[in-house]
Scaffold this active site. Structure first.
Site, PDB file in Angstrom:
ATOM      1  N   GLN A 127       0.864  11.789  -9.406  1.00 32.32           N
ATOM      2  CA  GLN A 127       0.275  12.964  -8.766  1.00 32.32           C
ATOM      3  C   GLN A 127       1.090  14.232  -8.985  1.00 32.32           C
ATOM      4  O   GLN A 127       0.600  15.330  -8.741  1.00 32.32           O
ATOM      5  CB  GLN A 127       0.124  12.724  -7.266  1.00 32.32           C
TER       6      GLN A 127
ATOM      7  N   HIS B  85       3.306   3.183  -7.201  1.00 34.31           N
ATOM      8  CA  HIS B  85       2.479   4.075  -6.381  1.00 34.31           C
ATOM      9  C   HIS B  85       1.143   4.270  -7.108  1.00 34.31           C
ATOM     10  O   HIS B  85       0.912   5.292  -7.759  1.00 34.31           O
ATOM     11  CB  HIS B  85       3.198   5.415  -6.161  1.00 34.31           C
TER      12      HIS B  85
ATOM     13  N   ASN C 219       3.697   1.408  -2.605  1.00 31.76           N
ATOM     14  CA  ASN C 219       3.094   2.388  -1.713  1.00 31.76           C
ATOM     15  C   ASN C 219       1.654   1.978  -1.444  1.00 31.76           C
ATOM     16  O   ASN C 219       0.846   1.885  -2.371  1.00 31.76           O
ATOM     17  CB  ASN C 219       3.101   3.775  -2.359  1.00 31.76           C
ATOM     18  N   GLU C 220       1.346   1.688  -0.180  1.00 30.33           N
ATOM     19  CA  GLU C 220      -0.030   1.506   0.286  1.00 30.33           C
ATOM     20  C   GLU C 220      -0.793   0.380  -0.417  1.00 30.33           C
ATOM     21  O   GLU C 220      -1.783   0.610  -1.114  1.00 30.33           O
ATOM     22  CB  GLU C 220      -0.812   2.820   0.157  1.00 30.33           C
TER      23      GLU C 220
ATOM     24  N   ASN D 245       2.591   5.227   6.432  1.00 23.86           N
ATOM     25  CA  ASN D 245       1.816   6.409   6.063  1.00 23.86           C
ATOM     26  C   ASN D 245       0.678   6.525   7.063  1.00 23.86           C
ATOM     27  O   ASN D 245      -0.107   5.585   7.221  1.00 23.86           O
ATOM     28  CB  ASN D 245       1.240   6.279   4.650  1.00 23.86           C
TER      29      ASN D 245
ATOM     30  N   GLU E 238       4.549   9.136   4.990  1.00 28.16           N
ATOM     31  CA  GLU E 238       3.579  10.189   4.655  1.00 28.16           C
ATOM     32  C   GLU E 238       2.833  10.588   5.912  1.00 28.16           C
ATOM     33  O   GLU E 238       2.445   9.734   6.711  1.00 28.16           O
ATOM     34  CB  GLU E 238       2.530   9.730   3.623  1.00 28.16           C
TER      35      GLU E 238
ATOM     36  N   SER F 219      -4.787  15.301  -5.885  1.00 24.16           N
ATOM     37  CA  SER F 219      -5.219  14.222  -5.002  1.00 24.16           C
ATOM     38  C   SER F 219      -6.091  13.258  -5.806  1.00 24.16           C
ATOM     39  O   SER F 219      -6.987  13.680  -6.527  1.00 24.16           O
ATOM     40  CB  SER F 219      -5.998  14.833  -3.835  1.00 24.16           C
ATOM     41  N   TRP F 220      -5.811  11.955  -5.682  1.00 29.84           N
ATOM     42  CA  TRP F 220      -6.446  10.925  -6.522  1.00 29.84           C
ATOM     43  C   TRP F 220      -7.950  11.099  -6.649  1.00 29.84           C
ATOM     44  O   TRP F 220      -8.487  11.082  -7.752  1.00 29.84           O
ATOM     45  CB  TRP F 220      -6.162   9.530  -5.951  1.00 29.84           C
TER      46      TRP F 220
ATOM     47  N   LYS G 215      -7.702  20.072  -2.832  1.00 33.74           N
ATOM     48  CA  LYS G 215      -7.174  19.590  -1.553  1.00 33.74           C
ATOM     49  C   LYS G 215      -5.653  19.649  -1.616  1.00 33.74           C
ATOM     50  O   LYS G 215      -5.016  18.847  -2.287  1.00 33.74           O
ATOM     51  CB  LYS G 215      -7.650  18.153  -1.306  1.00 33.74           C
TER      52      LYS G 215
ATOM     53  N   TYR H 156      -1.737  19.872   0.127  1.00 35.53           N
ATOM     54  CA  TYR H 156      -0.958  19.371   1.260  1.00 35.53           C
ATOM     55  C   TYR H 156       0.453  19.969   1.334  1.00 35.53           C
ATOM     56  O   TYR H 156       1.159  19.749   2.303  1.00 35.53           O
ATOM     57  CB  TYR H 156      -0.766  17.857   1.126  1.00 35.53           C
TER      58      TYR H 156
END
EC number: 3.2.1.85
Length: 468
Positions: A19, A116, A159-160, A297, A375, A428-429, A435, A437
């Site tokens: 990203q 990630h 991650n996630e 997150n 996050e 953002s994916w 978008k 942040y």
């Protein structure tokens, strides 16, 4: 009453390789599934992203200037092993050594993630983590990194894990874009958790210095009507899909009877079965007490309502408020109370959910040791005015989440740091570049950085540990 955070609290900013870096084919980097998937399905690509590959000295200098003393970075697996295994790419190795050296020079502690969302294409097209051979490839990659990057003090395996299975096989907004396959979701979760456990065990058995953990996205799930047993059941099942299954694997080393009852119900209704092996549980059990920390997150919570019908999920990728839909056969549908605020992307703003999730981990998994909020942040269509962004909404969002972290610490939870997503604007994916942040605004045409109002606010909080 003004709330505070501990003196040793880490005030971080978060990034992710794909990203932020850009340079998707530079210096020997191998392809990842996202490269072609974005070209085929979206209106943007990961070039140049935030050009972190070249501009990391600028971002780390800004971090130091603005009191950011921790940074989440992920290593792009395909920069190290272009095909995920076999030949090492020395230029990729050199890049991360240089990056970590710059972090330490700027007194910004790197928290480094091995995966990630960016499995190398060669392995992704071979089934990604549904293919058990990729467990071995991941563990070998992890071992290489542990040995090579001894300057790293904090490692996270993944991650996630939840949103990976979710994005790839339920919502279908991540490659390979499969929808509504709950069996694949759970199998992906499980195989990735086995990969995590084996990497953690290897790290500890080999005596590497530093700490290791995993980052889970944990959106809190509530019943729409707490007095309706069917809504309560819907929230419990949704919690199993997104939270409980992976938390059990992390800290129990198995799936509780209640978790498996829910999983079996979901698969009975939706079809499919799981391949859960004895050696998997041996690996999970061996690692359950070895995690040094849990990364949480947290962006939002959901309310669940009982629902009798077919699965339908509509992803809001363009910030058209109210355009999303989420209902799963045999589970329930999301239906938020009218008085709870939402972003343009239909993400529900509910800081109390973070407090509840932290306290749930503390109560249900007492071997968690410590937590970092890895996050949290607010995505906006930022307005760039006078070389900055007056992002009062973002300040308010972060302030309220820091306050509930302070409350959780007061109530006995061991929370050691907070990483705002994101350090600078990144792509953002499934929403692209609109978008934003970041603490630092990125002009994606020129790649210039501009601190937002939130960056000045965050600096003051980091310097004083006072949330105001």
């Amino acid at each position: 009453m003004t709330k505070t955070l501990p003196k040793d609290f880490i005030f971080g900013g978060a990034t992710a390789a794909y990203q932020a870096e850009g340079a998707t084919h530079t210096d020997g980097k191998g392809p990842v599934a996202w490269d072609k998937y974005l070209e085929d399905n979206y209106w943007y690509t990961a070039e140049p992203a935030s050009d972190f590959y070249n501009r990391y000295p600028v971002d780390l200098k800004l971090s130091e200037e603005f009191g950011v003393n921790g940074i989440r970075i992920s290593i792009a697996w395909s920069r190290i092993f272009p095909t995920g295994k076999g030949e090492v790419n020395p230029k990729g190795v050199e890049y991360y050594h240089n990056l970590f050296a710059e972090c330490h020079k700027r007194h910004v502690e790197p928290f480094v993630t091995l995966h990630h969302f960016d499995t190398p294409e060669a392995l992704h097209s071979d089934g990604d983590f549904l293919n058990r051979e990729n467990i071995e490839h991941f563990v070998n990659y992890a071992e290489f990194c542990f040995k090579e990057f001894s300057e790293v003090n904090y490692w996270t395996t993944f991650n996630e894990i939840g949103p990976i299975g979710d994005g790839q096989y339920l919502v279908g907004k991540f490659p390979p874009g499969i929808q509504y396959d709950l069996a694949k979701v759970f199998q992906s979760h499980h195989n990735m958790m086995v990969s995590h456990a084996r990497a953690v065990k290897l790290f500890k058995d080999s005596g590497y210095s530093g700490e290791i953990g995993v980052v889970h996205a944990l959106p809190t799930k509530y019943p729409f009507d707490a007095n309706n047993p069917d809504d309560v059941r819907a929230a419990e099942l949704e919690d199993i899909i997104h939270n409980k299954f992976i938390l059990d694997a992390t800290y129990l080393g198995k799936y509780s009877d209640k978790t498996m009852e829910g999983v079996n119900h979901i698969l009975e209704v939706n079809g499919g079965e799981l391949d859960l092996r004895e050696e998997d549980f041996a690996a999970l059990d061996a690692a359950k007490d070895l995690n040094d920390f849990l990364g949480i997150n947290y962006y939002m919570s959901d309310w669940m309502q009982a629902f009798d019908g077919e699965t339908e999920i509509i992803h809001n990728g363009k910030g058209e408020k109210g355009s999303s839909k989420y209902q799963i056969k045999g589970v329930g549908r999301r239906k938020a109370p009218v008085d709870v605020p939402k972003t343009d992307w239909d993400w529900i703003i509910f800081p109390q959910g973070l407090y509840d999730q932290i306290m749930r981990v503390k109560a249900d998994y007492p071997n968690y040791k410590k937590i970092y909020i890895t996050e949290n942040g607010l995505g906006y269509k930022d307005e760039f005015v006078d070389n900055t962004v007056y992002d009062d909404g973002r300040i308010d969002y972060v302030k309220k989440h820091l306050e509930v972290i302070s409350d959780a610490i007061s109530d006995g939870a061991n929370v050691k740091g907070y990483f705002m997503w994101s350090l600078m604007d990144v792509f953002s994916w499934s929403n692209g570049y609109e978008k934003r942040y970041g603490l630092f605004y990125v002009d994606f045409e020129t790649q210039e950085r501009y601190p937002k109002k939130s960056a000045y606010w965050y600096k003051k909080v980091a310097e004083t540990q006072v949330i105001e």
